[in-house]
Design a protein around this motif. Structure first.
Motif, mmCIF file in Angstrom:
data_model
loop_
_atom_site.group_PDB
_atom_site.id
_atom_site.type_symbol
_atom_site.label_atom_id
_atom_site.label_comp_id
_atom_site.label_asym_id
_atom_site.label_seq_id
_atom_site.Cartn_x
_atom_site.Cartn_y
_atom_site.Cartn_z
ATOM 1 N N UNK A 111 101.603 -3.050 85.650
ATOM 2 C CA UNK A 111 102.216 -2.711 84.363
ATOM 3 C C UNK A 111 101.195 -2.283 83.312
ATOM 4 N N UNK A 112 99.939 -2.709 83.455
ATOM 5 C CA UNK A 112 98.940 -2.379 82.428
ATOM 6 C C UNK A 112 98.114 -1.146 82.767
ATOM 7 N N UNK A 113 97.865 -0.923 84.048
ATOM 8 C CA UNK A 113 96.997 0.191 84.457
ATOM 9 C C UNK A 113 97.865 1.380 84.880
ATOM 10 N N UNK A 114 98.492 1.998 83.904
ATOM 11 C CA UNK A 114 99.426 3.093 84.185
ATOM 12 C C UNK A 114 98.670 4.345 84.623
ATOM 13 N N UNK A 115 98.964 4.794 85.817
ATOM 14 C CA UNK A 115 98.348 6.028 86.313
ATOM 15 C C UNK A 115 99.211 7.209 85.867
ATOM 16 N N UNK A 116 98.644 8.033 85.017
ATOM 17 C CA UNK A 116 99.370 9.177 84.460
ATOM 18 C C UNK A 116 99.016 10.422 85.266
ATOM 19 N N UNK A 117 100.010 11.200 85.611
ATOM 20 C CA UNK A 117 99.761 12.434 86.354
ATOM 21 C C UNK A 117 98.984 13.426 85.497
ATOM 22 N N UNK A 118 97.989 14.074 86.123
ATOM 23 C CA UNK A 118 97.200 15.073 85.400
ATOM 24 C C UNK A 118 98.046 16.263 84.955
ATOM 25 N N UNK A 119 99.206 16.450 85.583
ATOM 26 C CA UNK A 119 100.077 17.566 85.211
ATOM 27 C C UNK A 119 100.702 17.374 83.829
ATOM 28 N N UNK A 128 102.042 22.915 76.925
ATOM 29 C CA UNK A 128 101.745 24.345 77.067
ATOM 30 C C UNK A 128 102.963 25.081 77.610
ATOM 31 N N UNK A 129 103.578 24.513 78.635
ATOM 32 C CA UNK A 129 104.770 25.134 79.223
ATOM 33 C C UNK A 129 105.881 25.230 78.184
ATOM 34 N N UNK A 130 106.045 24.171 77.384
ATOM 35 C CA UNK A 130 107.112 24.149 76.380
ATOM 36 C C UNK A 130 106.937 25.261 75.351
ATOM 37 N N UNK A 131 105.716 25.407 74.853
ATOM 38 C CA UNK A 131 105.515 26.397 73.792
ATOM 39 C C UNK A 131 105.525 27.824 74.354
ATOM 40 N N UNK A 132 104.992 28.023 75.559
ATOM 41 C CA UNK A 132 105.017 29.357 76.169
ATOM 42 C C UNK A 132 106.453 29.780 76.454
ATOM 43 N N UNK A 133 107.230 28.864 77.019
ATOM 44 C CA UNK A 133 108.623 29.175 77.336
ATOM 45 C C UNK A 133 109.420 29.480 76.073
ATOM 46 N N UNK A 188 86.695 26.574 68.949
ATOM 47 C CA UNK A 188 86.389 27.978 69.233
ATOM 48 C C UNK A 188 87.338 28.579 70.266
ATOM 49 N N UNK A 189 87.780 27.735 71.197
ATOM 50 C CA UNK A 189 88.639 28.203 72.287
ATOM 51 C C UNK A 189 89.753 27.171 72.501
ATOM 52 N N UNK A 190 90.832 27.257 71.738
ATOM 53 C CA UNK A 190 91.883 26.230 71.769
ATOM 54 C C UNK A 190 92.431 25.903 73.155
ATOM 55 N N UNK A 191 92.418 26.869 74.058
ATOM 56 C CA UNK A 191 92.961 26.603 75.392
ATOM 57 C C UNK A 191 92.146 25.538 76.140
ATOM 58 N N UNK A 192 90.910 25.293 75.669
ATOM 59 C CA UNK A 192 90.063 24.262 76.277
ATOM 60 C C UNK A 192 90.688 22.877 76.124
ATOM 61 N N UNK A 193 91.592 22.731 75.163
ATOM 62 C CA UNK A 193 92.257 21.441 74.954
ATOM 63 C C UNK A 193 93.007 20.991 76.202
ATOM 64 N N UNK A 194 93.449 21.945 77.015
ATOM 65 C CA UNK A 194 94.144 21.589 78.263
ATOM 66 C C UNK A 194 93.198 20.810 79.173
ATOM 67 N N UNK A 195 91.974 21.317 79.315
ATOM 68 C CA UNK A 195 90.979 20.619 80.142
ATOM 69 C C UNK A 195 90.627 19.263 79.535
ATOM 70 N N UNK A 196 90.540 19.217 78.215
ATOM 71 C CA UNK A 196 90.193 17.969 77.535
ATOM 72 C C UNK A 196 91.217 16.884 77.862
ATOM 73 N N UNK A 197 92.485 17.218 77.745
ATOM 74 C CA UNK A 197 93.517 16.233 78.063
ATOM 75 C C UNK A 197 93.501 15.885 79.552
ATOM 76 N N UNK A 198 93.164 16.858 80.367
ATOM 77 C CA UNK A 198 93.088 16.603 81.813
ATOM 78 C C UNK A 198 92.060 15.510 82.121
ATOM 79 N N UNK A 199 90.866 15.630 81.531
ATOM 80 C CA UNK A 199 89.831 14.630 81.830
ATOM 81 C C UNK A 199 90.154 13.284 81.183
#
Length: 292
Positions: free
Chosen positions: A64-72, A78-83, A255-266
């Motif tokens: 219950x404490x160590x929640x494994x969150x999917x990297x997806x 991103x999908x929401x705003x693009x769509x 400088x490159x906002x799309x890098x935020x995707x990688x940031x959240x991934x890590x």
């Protein structure tokens, strides 16, 4: 292909197919009869049995404490705003007002998804931090008691003292932050920039230092275990959590906002990897506790 989970015959909790014990009640899953728990539901007296029971209970809370969150997860905003913008462009061809409305709704949905992800990341950070702090304290007490019983106090003391030092260091550097409060600060106009900057700092800074401190704690736990007749408690493989530069990540994202995707991934992946490390150690610990 993942194996289907099983059910504990004692408490009916869901357990992994390859589990050798139930993390909730301590039931032996290697072939023993139902009711043959690693730790009984209660113990008379005090000493090693009570610390053993506490350790089993604390490890049992990890589901219950160590929640494994999917990297997806980092792709959802991103999908929401693009769509939404694709739909908005289509709507603009027929009704400009409708197109703007669709774009606005899509932006709001995207912000909500980002806020939800931030909340989940902060919440699991706090929950894991609290459980691990309890685990460290219980391990320190367990080895004190075991060393006294075995008559190896002087030999065990240096390692227990080192465990205490890592525990103190963790308590100093690891402070919980209100997940709800900081998530709200991340979405309230006018102050959301400050909220996002501080929240990303805590989330980025935490995994590497936390994992490094816990590894040091585990190394000394392994040495203490060798003095009280327990087997190896140091995993042969330990995933290294990179020391990520918050300042660098922030500059690149500006400088490159799309890098935020990688940031959240890590941010998602690093703590998932730490959970793998800690769970391997805890499985080894449970196997040794089972022998006591």
């Amino acid at each position: 292909m993942n194996e289907m989970p099983n059910q504990c015959p004692q408490c009916s909790s869901t357990v992994r197919a390859d589990a050798t014990f139930c993390g909730v009640c301590g039931q032996d899953l290697t072939g023993g009869q139902a009711g043959t728990a690693l730790v009984p539901s209660s113990y008379p007296g005090r000493g090693a049995p009570s610390t053993k029971e506490s350790l089993v209970a604390t490890i049992g809370r990890r589901q219950s404490t160590d929640a494994r969150i999917s990297e997806y997860w980092m792709l959802l905003p991103v999908v929401a705003i693009v769509l939404s913008y694709v739909l908005a462009i289509i709507a603009l061809l027929y009704d400009p007002l409708a197109g703007l409305l669709v774009a606005l709704i899509g932006t709001i949905v995207s912000v909500i998804l980002v806020a939800l992800l931030i909340y989940k990341l902060l919440r699991r950070r706090n929950d894991h931090m609290a459980r691990e702090a309890a685990l460290r304290r219980e391990l320190i007490e367990h080895f004190r008691v075991r060393a006294e019983e075995k008559g190896t106090g002087p030999q065990t003391a240096p390692y227990v003292q080192a465990m205490e030092a890592f525990d103190r260091d963790s308590l100093i550097h690891e402070e919980p932050q209100s997940a709800l409060l900081w998530t709200l600060l991340c979405i309230i106009p006018g102050i959301n920039i400050v909220g996002i900057v501080l929240t990303l700092y805590w989330l980025t800074d935490y995994p590497h230092g936390h994992d490094r401190r816990f590894y040091g704690f585990v190394q000394n736990t392994n040495l203490a275990a060798s003095q009280v007749g327990m087997g190896r408690l140091l995993p042969l493989a330990w995933k290294s959590i990179p020391d990520r530069s918050y300042v660098l990540y922030l500059i690149v994202t500006v400088l490159l906002p799309i890098f935020a995707i990688w940031w959240f991934y890590v941010l998602i992946k690093d703590l998932n990897d730490h959970f793998d490390n800690e769970w391997t150690f805890e499985d080894m610990l449970m196997a040794e506790l089972k022998k006591e």
